[in-house]
Write an enzyme that holds these catalytic residues in place. Sequence first.
Site, PDB file in Angstrom:
ATOM      1  N   GLU A   1       0.787  -1.648   0.118  1.00  0.00           N
ATOM      2  CA  GLU A   1      -0.272   0.335   0.390  1.00  0.00           C
ATOM      3  C   GLU A   1       0.747   1.464  -0.064  1.00  0.00           C
ATOM      4  OE1 GLU A   1      -0.615  -2.745   1.159  1.00  0.00           O
ATOM      5  OE2 GLU A   1      -3.095  -3.256   0.948  1.00  0.00           O
TER       6      GLU A   1
ATOM      7  N   HIS B   1     -12.263  -7.425   7.679  1.00  0.00           N
ATOM      8  CA  HIS B   1     -12.274  -6.723   5.939  1.00  0.00           C
ATOM      9  C   HIS B   1     -14.024  -5.816   6.843  1.00  0.00           C
ATOM     10  CE1 HIS B   1      -9.958 -10.333   5.377  1.00  0.00           C
ATOM     11  NE2 HIS B   1     -10.027  -8.864   4.042  1.00  0.00           N
TER      12      HIS B   1
END
Length: 750
Positions: free
Chosen positions: A480, A550
């Site tokens: 990321e 998530h």
Amino acid sequence: MATTKVDPKLNESDIAKKGKTYQGLTSQRLIDAYRIMFTSRRVDDREILLKRQQKVFFQISGAGHEAVGVAAAFVLKPGYDWFYPYYRDRALCLALGATPYEMLLGAVGAADDPSSGGRQMPSHWAYKRLNVVTQSSATGTQILQAVGCAEAGRYFAKHPNAAGKADGDYRQFKDVQFQGDEITYVSLGDGTTSGGEFWEALNTASNRRLPVIFCVEDNQYAISVPVEVQTSGGNISRLVSGFPNFHFEEIDGTDPVVAYAAFKRAADYCRAGHGPAFVHAHVIRPYSHSLSDDERLYRPDAERQADAARDPVHRLQLFLLREGILDEKGINKIEKEIDEQMQADTDRALEAAVPQPETIYNFVYSPDLDPTSAAFETHAAIAAPETATDGKRSADSQNVSPQNKATPNKTMADLINATLRDEMRRDERVVIFGEDVADASREEYLKQKLIKGKGGVFKLTSGLQLEFGSDRVFNSPLAESNIVGRATGMATRGLKPVVEIQFFDYIWPAMMQLRDELPIIRWRSNNAFSAPVVVRVAIGGYLTGGAIYHSQCGESIFTHTPGLRVVFPSNALDAAGLLRTAIRCDDPVLFLEHKRLYRETYGRAPYPGPDYMVPFGKAKIVQPGTGLTVITYGAVVPRALQAAQKLEREHQVSVELIDLRSLNPFDWDAIAASVKKTNRALIAYEDSLSWGYGAEIAARIADQLFHHLDAPVKRIAATDTFVAYQPILENAILPQASDLFRAMKELAEF
Ligand SMILES: Cc1ncc(C[n+]2csc(CCOP(=O)(O)OP(=O)(O)O)c2C)c(N)n1
Ligand SMILES: [Mg+2]
């Protein structure tokens, strides 16, 4: 040092005429090098003196690193190539064209300090005219940005039309310049090679054969930690030698002639398009880490003396004498001139105006383009639902007007995809990358129509690579910080990266870039540079099975970062309008997309056309009411609406429901108007309760609307836990419509 004998009786111009060179450096050039290296050392000495007199407030030196900086600058071209130096690169910057006076302005924190206007510590170089890009104090963040910068140069060379100016969006204020054979230079210390972003940058530069020169200035120490603790085996060259496509140099960085030759080979390799280069320069650090450090605490005298014997300034002086390029008189003359100039520059810098306190808010955001303005309030090509804050439309404000009933309603996912597609058609500077965002990296499969393609784990970018090609839509490595760091470098050059973070839960590797870089590039450079990137992030829970990793929210961490716009739409139409504003505006934007809302029935809408925009900072009154105000956003909006409708049905309490839509800036006027009317406020959000987004809104209401309140300000949010997997637990953790109903009822009855 490499030598060619010169007659000691020759003066400067005689030598130049004789054409003797040292690895391509003329005698005159070596005299120039000495001038710059001596000046660099003298600026350090002067700053140290001023610090002791408390006239400057911090000092970190470039001492010992002068030769390598001058050599790099002699090979590269200011205002043509791009530079991501680090704090030891004083000599590099001087050799590129920065002046000692400018540096002293930085040291005293003057308003006219060209690097930051007194906002950054000294030695945090930024010189727009020279293509020296603003840097932070965070070691290593510059490396991925340099990679992105090089990628942008290549992109513009391949897509020259993209560099053109255009009215009506950020491009009006973002000039692009590029050269077909430009190089990006980035430097760092030996300790900084321990950071992951260093390796990510090398990996991408290698894989894409980018024209980047990585220069590691190895002074054997990172503050007090020696190189063998940082680097397995103690030599970074050995560890990186396996990267393909690189040109490698390991040199004595205290010798400008050797360093010049190495940079020349490296630059030739990069300019020819073969790939990146890695220059590992062994240097010294004679002045401790900074003025706050005393290296005698951890380095014995013998070691320090061995370093001192390699001092590049002394070495070059001896070399010039030995080669007869200058005699003692010549050296003294140069040094005297520099000292006199230094005194004059110091006097002038100490007189320079300091920045005024009222300027502190300048350049947190773009001064040119205001995304809250009416310019970003455009109407849908089809008759769109009401988006203003006047609350004239009621709870079914998601529906289109009757004449458009035939237009099919689309999901939020559909409209985000359609908006991306139209913006890519409109603006060739838009590039999209992230994990899995391409249809397929192995293009040939697509070309041969063997596969349909993926286009994102949620398919939000589906079909974009097919339409726009792999230059504009491509997969990143699974890293990321790589995504955000490269995007920042690209945007600094004028590209408009719209990158994707696959799950909010995994945004954290990018946190250094998102907190210390992207949002403050404009502010810290006093508006010399900016990086208006759009970071799209899939966020949130209510997924049944999303579990801890998530389901996370955490938006308040980012609304707490000045310089970053944060938006969080609750329905398809707002998503389209806000995303378009995000792409066209001139600020970095964190665009939060709730996964549960991607394909929800709630909030579907027809595509509002290629120019539909919703300004930032304008809430939507989802439903007007008089009994109490509920302030919310994201996936809590439909849940709150359900609860509000039940409360009205069963208890005849009318709830005014405000969907903030954008969290920074947020629509204080809408909140205040509503609370003044209802006298009761509930803030509802999906993130865990404590220290969350609602805390700020509650505090503001308590502070500014105290006299209008008939009840305490309430919050309803997730429990102070992470989100669990088992649906029974998930339901207990995240705020449900039933929880919202209870809270609203209690507040109405207070
Ligand atoms: C990410 C980060 N961690 C810690 C620091 C504090 N710090 C500043 S410089 C430095 C040492 C850097 O060493 P090196 O990369 O070898 O460069 P040098 O100063 O030796 O030239 C440290 C730990 C920082 N600025 N950034
Ligand atoms: Mg070091």
